[in-house]
Enzyme design. Sequence first.
Site, PDB file in Angstrom:
ATOM      1  CG  ASP A 183      -2.308   0.631   0.851  1.00 34.47           C
ATOM      2  OD1 ASP A 183      -2.296   1.824   0.484  1.00 34.47           O
ATOM      3  OD2 ASP A 183      -3.337  -0.050   0.929  1.00 34.47           O
ATOM      4  CG  HIS A 254      -4.555   1.923  -1.927  1.00 33.47           C
ATOM      5  ND1 HIS A 254      -4.581   2.551  -0.699  1.00 33.47           N
ATOM      6  CD2 HIS A 254      -5.846   1.884  -2.353  1.00 33.47           C
ATOM      7  CE1 HIS A 254      -5.842   2.873  -0.393  1.00 33.47           C
ATOM      8  NE2 HIS A 254      -6.625   2.496  -1.383  1.00 33.47           N
ATOM      9  CD  GLU A 321     -10.214   3.583  -0.636  1.00 29.29           C
ATOM     10  OE1 GLU A 321     -11.072   4.045   0.135  1.00 29.29           O
ATOM     11  OE2 GLU A 321      -9.129   3.118  -0.230  1.00 29.29           O
TER      12      GLU A 321
END
Length: 548
Positions: A183, A254, A321
């Site tokens: 991440d 990420h 995301e």
Amino acid sequence: MDLIPAPTRLHEWDRHEWTFELTATSRIGADHGAEGVARWLRSELSAATGFTFDACAAQQATQSANSITLSFDERLRAERGREAYTITVDVYGARLAGGGRPGLFYAAQTLRQLLGPRAFRRAPIPGEPWKIQSVTIEDAPRFGWRGVLLDVSRHFLPKADVLRFVDQLAAHKLNVLHLHLTDDQGWRIEIERYPRLTEVGAWRERSMVGFRAGERRDDRPHGGYYTKDDLREIVAYAAKRHITVVPEIDLPGHSQAAIAAYPELGNTDVVDTAALGVWTDWGVNPNVLNVSERTLRFFEGVLEEVLEVFPSEFVHLGGDECPKDQWRASAAAQARIKELGLADEDGLQSWFIRHFDRWLAERGRRLIGWDEILEGGLAPGAAVSSWRGYAGGVAAAEAGHDVVMCPEQYVYLDHRQAAGEDEPIPVGYVRSLEDVYRFEPVPAGLGAEAAAHVLGAQANLWTEFMDDARDVDYRAFPRLAAFAEVVWSALPADPADRDFADFERRMAAHYPRLDALGVEYRRPEGPRPWQRRPGVLGRPVDGRPPAL
Ligand code: ACM
């Protein structure tokens, strides 16, 4: 007997004098093929009881008093599958039968619960004889995917703690450990051909403490990574406990830790990626991968090494995301959209994920990703982890894709467990033990054909606000026990019909098992003083839940 998760059927015989007793002369006998489960059971019970348990064939064990036998049952396998098991305990012995090795392993786990909390300890302590009252049990799981995500990127969890976590999952008959390995805040898997991923990407200078609005930071470097041998060990240790480890390499968002290590992976025509370090904030990050051929080749290289280590059918490639601002601003990304004849940036993400869907399929694996991978069109072979509620999972299942339900409203275990001021770093909305118990993985109204695509469910532990194993214990338990029952047991489909009072009653017997295992769960009365984090801000500050 208060088993958790509850078995399909349990009958206690009303013949108290007919109890089974484990003694120093008890043996553990196993059918050919079941020796691995027998070894696991012997090692656990030897530690707890101090007995040695001679090994023998199942047939021999049935002939010696007070012994345990592990055998396969073909009919059970045909009727209820490899994970099904039966147990018969009486004065003649404890006879465990499994549809396959996993079923026998779950039978062994159940037997350990029947022996009482001391059976979960690592050395014998004084106590009563090891007796079990006569009982027959039939059991099989509801779902094949009974998963837990552990985020080891936001906070690294040392290997020994991961192995311990695997034992906790196994004790609850959970069978998938989804390891979120990469991440923005840290890259945790050694990749030999790209050493900077861990040299640079595996640590950050400091961390945010609590939600960003609190503006608190520590000044302590944080980091760590697993070598490939560490991960091989975790995979093998989990496999012995019938747990599959599903690795996640989160793409194309990420990804700041990877970009910090190799700046050419970022959108260099938009930002000075060479100036980026590993992210020291929490949240959704704008620095996403570029979509060049070079980046595709880079991650194919990463995945080749991932596949060497993880034999799982599914490989998780994230897809969540991924803000599209940099792609909108990037001439290179825009040229790519044109060249590929795509409609927009969503199409670009979809193309990117489809590339790896194909790449994995060519190697006999399957891609699974967060429900954002539906946007712009789902790759043909992909499965979906439905986290933003049920909608993504429903859409994917209705389109014929496999789905793992993990809606954040129910099973994000980083969320606060109670409304009290004392909850440490109260994140998200109140999701109590009862809320988790009333989580239903298959939404009402989903047709039978689509429902068959729901592989199961997963509880997710994101670790922005958990910086060690004690914090993970606190947020995970007791809620994982409730989750285990949701995915294993045949609970009423309508959550309102579930007998939470009975579950709580059985939990009274389960807490001592967790104590013996050394799990620092949240007690029903609330956090202990050292489990609080006074003054550290959570999110949202008012803690009110959204409509489901
Ligand atoms: C997620 O929680 N971003 C999958």
